[in-house]
Design a protein around this motif. Structure first.
Motif, PDB file in Angstrom:
ATOM      1  N   GLU A  44       0.851  -1.182   0.000  1.00 15.10           N
ATOM      2  CA  GLU A  44       0.000   0.000   0.000  1.00 15.10           C
ATOM      3  C   GLU A  44       0.893   1.239   0.000  1.00 15.10           C
ATOM      4  OE1 GLU A  44      -2.108  -0.623   3.586  1.00 15.10           O
ATOM      5  OE2 GLU A  44      -3.222  -2.351   2.839  1.00 15.10           O
ATOM      6  N   GLN A  45       0.734   2.081  -0.987  1.00 14.25           N
ATOM      7  CA  GLN A  45       1.580   3.265  -1.099  1.00 14.25           C
ATOM      8  C   GLN A  45       1.433   4.180   0.109  1.00 14.25           C
ATOM      9  OE1 GLN A  45       3.912   3.812  -3.536  1.00 14.25           O
ATOM     10  NE2 GLN A  45       4.561   5.476  -2.200  1.00 14.25           N
ATOM     11  N   LYS A  46       0.231   4.237   0.666  1.00 12.88           N
ATOM     12  CA  LYS A  46       0.013   5.090   1.837  1.00 12.88           C
ATOM     13  C   LYS A  46       0.859   4.638   3.020  1.00 12.88           C
ATOM     14  CE  LYS A  46      -3.765   7.311   4.382  1.00 12.88           C
ATOM     15  NZ  LYS A  46      -5.234   7.337   4.609  1.00 12.88           N
ATOM     16  N   PHE A  47       1.031   3.328   3.144  1.00 12.91           N
ATOM     17  CA  PHE A  47       1.883   2.814   4.218  1.00 12.91           C
ATOM     18  C   PHE A  47       3.344   3.195   3.976  1.00 12.91           C
ATOM     19  CE2 PHE A  47       4.730  -0.460   5.890  1.00 12.91           C
ATOM     20  CZ  PHE A  47       4.384  -0.449   7.240  1.00 12.91           C
ATOM     21  N   ILE A  48       3.808   3.036   2.766  1.00 15.02           N
ATOM     22  CA  ILE A  48       5.185   3.406   2.429  1.00 15.02           C
ATOM     23  C   ILE A  48       5.425   4.874   2.744  1.00 15.02           C
ATOM     24  CG2 ILE A  48       6.866   3.627   0.551  1.00 15.02           C
ATOM     25  CD1 ILE A  48       5.397   1.293  -0.842  1.00 15.02           C
ATOM     26  N   ASP A  49       4.506   5.723   2.322  1.00 13.23           N
ATOM     27  CA  ASP A  49       4.648   7.162   2.555  1.00 13.23           C
ATOM     28  C   ASP A  49       4.657   7.470   4.051  1.00 13.23           C
ATOM     29  OD1 ASP A  49       4.612   7.489  -0.193  1.00 13.23           O
ATOM     30  OD2 ASP A  49       2.491   8.092  -0.272  1.00 13.23           O
ATOM     31  N   LEU A  50       3.814   6.774   4.800  1.00 13.09           N
ATOM     32  CA  LEU A  50       3.739   6.994   6.247  1.00 13.09           C
ATOM     33  C   LEU A  50       5.063   6.660   6.918  1.00 13.09           C
ATOM     34  CD1 LEU A  50       1.919   7.525   8.793  1.00 13.09           C
ATOM     35  CD2 LEU A  50       1.507   5.053   8.811  1.00 13.09           C
ATOM     36  N   VAL A  51       5.633   5.518   6.573  1.00 10.15           N
ATOM     37  CA  VAL A  51       6.892   5.091   7.187  1.00 10.15           C
ATOM     38  C   VAL A  51       8.026   6.046   6.825  1.00 10.15           C
ATOM     39  CG1 VAL A  51       8.618   3.260   7.268  1.00 10.15           C
ATOM     40  CG2 VAL A  51       6.186   2.683   7.310  1.00 10.15           C
ATOM     41  N   LEU A  52       8.108   6.419   5.579  1.00  9.87           N
ATOM     42  CA  LEU A  52       9.183   7.319   5.153  1.00  9.87           C
ATOM     43  C   LEU A  52       9.047   8.684   5.811  1.00  9.87           C
ATOM     44  CD1 LEU A  52       9.398   6.452   1.349  1.00  9.87           C
ATOM     45  CD2 LEU A  52      10.931   5.710   3.182  1.00  9.87           C
ATOM     46  N   ALA A  53       7.822   9.134   6.030  1.00 12.70           N
ATOM     47  CA  ALA A  53       7.611  10.444   6.639  1.00 12.70           C
ATOM     48  C   ALA A  53       7.878  10.436   8.137  1.00 12.70           C
ATOM     49  CB  ALA A  53       6.185  10.914   6.368  1.00 12.70           C
ATOM     50  N   SER A  54       7.592   9.303   8.798  1.00 15.88           N
ATOM     51  CA  SER A  54       7.729   9.241  10.257  1.00 15.88           C
ATOM     52  C   SER A  54       9.073   8.719  10.729  1.00 15.88           C
ATOM     53  CB  SER A  54       6.608   8.381  10.847  1.00 15.88           C
ATOM     54  OG  SER A  54       6.634   7.076  10.296  1.00 15.88           O
ATOM     55  N   GLN A  55       9.809   8.037   9.871  1.00 17.57           N
ATOM     56  CA  GLN A  55      11.171   7.592  10.179  1.00 17.57           C
ATOM     57  C   GLN A  55      11.289   6.798  11.491  1.00 17.57           C
ATOM     58  OE1 GLN A  55      14.448   8.296   8.387  1.00 17.57           O
ATOM     59  NE2 GLN A  55      12.815   8.159   6.872  1.00 17.57           N
ATOM     60  N   PRO A  56      10.630   5.648  11.582  1.00 17.30           N
ATOM     61  CA  PRO A  56      10.804   4.809  12.773  1.00 17.30           C
ATOM     62  C   PRO A  56      12.182   4.149  12.759  1.00 17.30           C
ATOM     63  CG  PRO A  56       9.596   3.606  11.124  1.00 17.30           C
ATOM     64  CD  PRO A  56       9.783   4.995  10.571  1.00 17.30           C
ATOM     65  N   GLU A  57      12.558   3.581  13.893  1.00 21.32           N
ATOM     66  CA  GLU A  57      13.813   2.831  13.937  1.00 21.32           C
ATOM     67  C   GLU A  57      13.718   1.554  13.110  1.00 21.32           C
ATOM     68  OE1 GLU A  57      14.085   5.859  16.633  1.00 21.32           O
ATOM     69  OE2 GLU A  57      12.537   4.306  16.732  1.00 21.32           O
ATOM     70  N   GLN A  58      12.508   0.968  13.052  1.00 21.98           N
ATOM     71  CA  GLN A  58      12.332  -0.297  12.336  1.00 21.98           C
ATOM     72  C   GLN A  58      10.986  -0.323  11.632  1.00 21.98           C
ATOM     73  OE1 GLN A  58      13.541  -4.472  13.833  1.00 21.98           O
ATOM     74  NE2 GLN A  58      11.414  -4.338  14.453  1.00 21.98           N
ATOM     75  N   VAL A  59      10.968  -0.888  10.437  1.00 20.92           N
ATOM     76  CA  VAL A  59       9.728  -1.184   9.751  1.00 20.92           C
ATOM     77  C   VAL A  59       9.665  -2.695   9.535  1.00 20.92           C
ATOM     78  CG1 VAL A  59      10.734  -0.801   7.435  1.00 20.92           C
ATOM     79  CG2 VAL A  59       8.255  -0.692   7.744  1.00 20.92           C
ATOM     80  N   THR A  60       8.516  -3.280   9.848  1.00 20.12           N
ATOM     81  CA  THR A  60       8.309  -4.712   9.667  1.00 20.12           C
ATOM     82  C   THR A  60       7.297  -4.904   8.551  1.00 20.12           C
ATOM     83  OG1 THR A  60       8.775  -5.157  11.998  1.00 20.12           O
ATOM     84  CG2 THR A  60       7.606  -6.867  10.766  1.00 20.12           C
ATOM     85  N   LEU A  61       7.721  -5.554   7.480  1.00 25.39           N
ATOM     86  CA  LEU A  61       6.886  -5.710   6.294  1.00 25.39           C
ATOM     87  C   LEU A  61       6.072  -6.997   6.392  1.00 25.39           C
ATOM     88  CD1 LEU A  61       9.493  -4.631   3.577  1.00 25.39           C
ATOM     89  CD2 LEU A  61       8.071  -3.219   5.089  1.00 25.39           C
TER      90      LEU A  61
END
Length: 238
Positions: free
Chosen positions: A75-92
């Motif tokens: 989901e592109q919205k999820f990708i955009d959210l993660v890139l904008a918020s910059q967490p330490e980890q993303v779990t796909l």
């Protein structure tokens, strides 16, 4: 000792059921950290039935341990959210639209090229990447060639079979973890881990980096209190 990341989705579900701000998600995250949690996990979904996208930005401002965002990277919205918020980890996680909860890992062979491409997106942004996988050695081996930093072992099968035969239940996870460790992958785990089965799992997966626990932990907190419950789970990882 593996780190404990508390998934606070269920807190958001409770809040949303009345349309207000009680319980306050930010305060609960702060309290989880104050009580000993070493990470906060959220899993936003497109319908925002629990974690809202704004919650992610609000939490990013206050989480002082590790912020882990799980979700469907298709989901592109999820990708955009993660890139904008910059967490330490993303779990796909390979969720589909409308899925109640995650119920399988990636086919890292069939989705090899896609995973390489999407993992590179997050890695280039400086975010550690973990991908959800079933305890199958071939899937772990293929995960190692995607560029991911870690895998997260999907533990529903272990939890389901633990009471029947815990040795049989843990066996495929030991093999998968050994393969991951040999290949240089970090190892996370999650889904249906609880106070009954967590200690045995952690004892048999010595290279375990992190567990993400939400539903069981929040349910236990109704009986034992949040602070005491977090300490109980940390005790199972000691």
């Amino acid at each position: 000792m593996a780190r404990l990341s508390v998934n606070i989705n269920k807190i958001a579900t409770l809040r949303n059921s009345r349309g207000g701000d009680n319980p306050n998600l930010v305060q609960v995250a702060k309290d989880c950290e104050r009580f000993g949690a070493e990470g906060i996990t959220v899993h936003p979904r497109p319908d925002e039935r629990h974690i809202r996208y704004q919650d992610v930005f609000d939490l990013k401002k206050i989480v002082t341990t590790e912020f882990n965002i799980e979700g469907n990277c298709q989901e592109q919205k999820f990708i955009d959210l993660v890139l904008a918020s910059q967490p330490e980890q993303v779990t796909l996680v390979p969720d589909v639209l409308g899925q109640i909860t995650s119920n399988h890992g990636w086919d890292t062979i069939a989705n090899q090229q896609y995973l390489k491409e999407i993992i590179a997106v997050f890695k280039n942004a400086g975010i550690r990447v973990s991908i959800f996988v079933d305890p199958v050695v071939e899937m772990v081996e293929a995960a190692a060639t995607t560029g991911t930093h870690r895998i997260e072992l999907y533990t529903e099968a272990y939890a389901h079979n633990y009471a029947v035969n815990k040795e049989d239940a843990i066996a495929p996870y030991i093999k998968a973890a050994e393969a991951a460790h040999k290949l240089g992958l970090g190892i996370n785990a999650g889904h249906d881990l609880d106070l009954q089965n967590l200690q045995y799992f952690a004892q048999n997966i010595p290279a375990l980096d992190e567990v993400s626990i939400g539903h069981a932990l929040i349910s236990d907190a109704l009986y034992y209190g949040l602070e005491n419950t977090i300490q109980m789970y940390l005790g199972k990882l000691a």
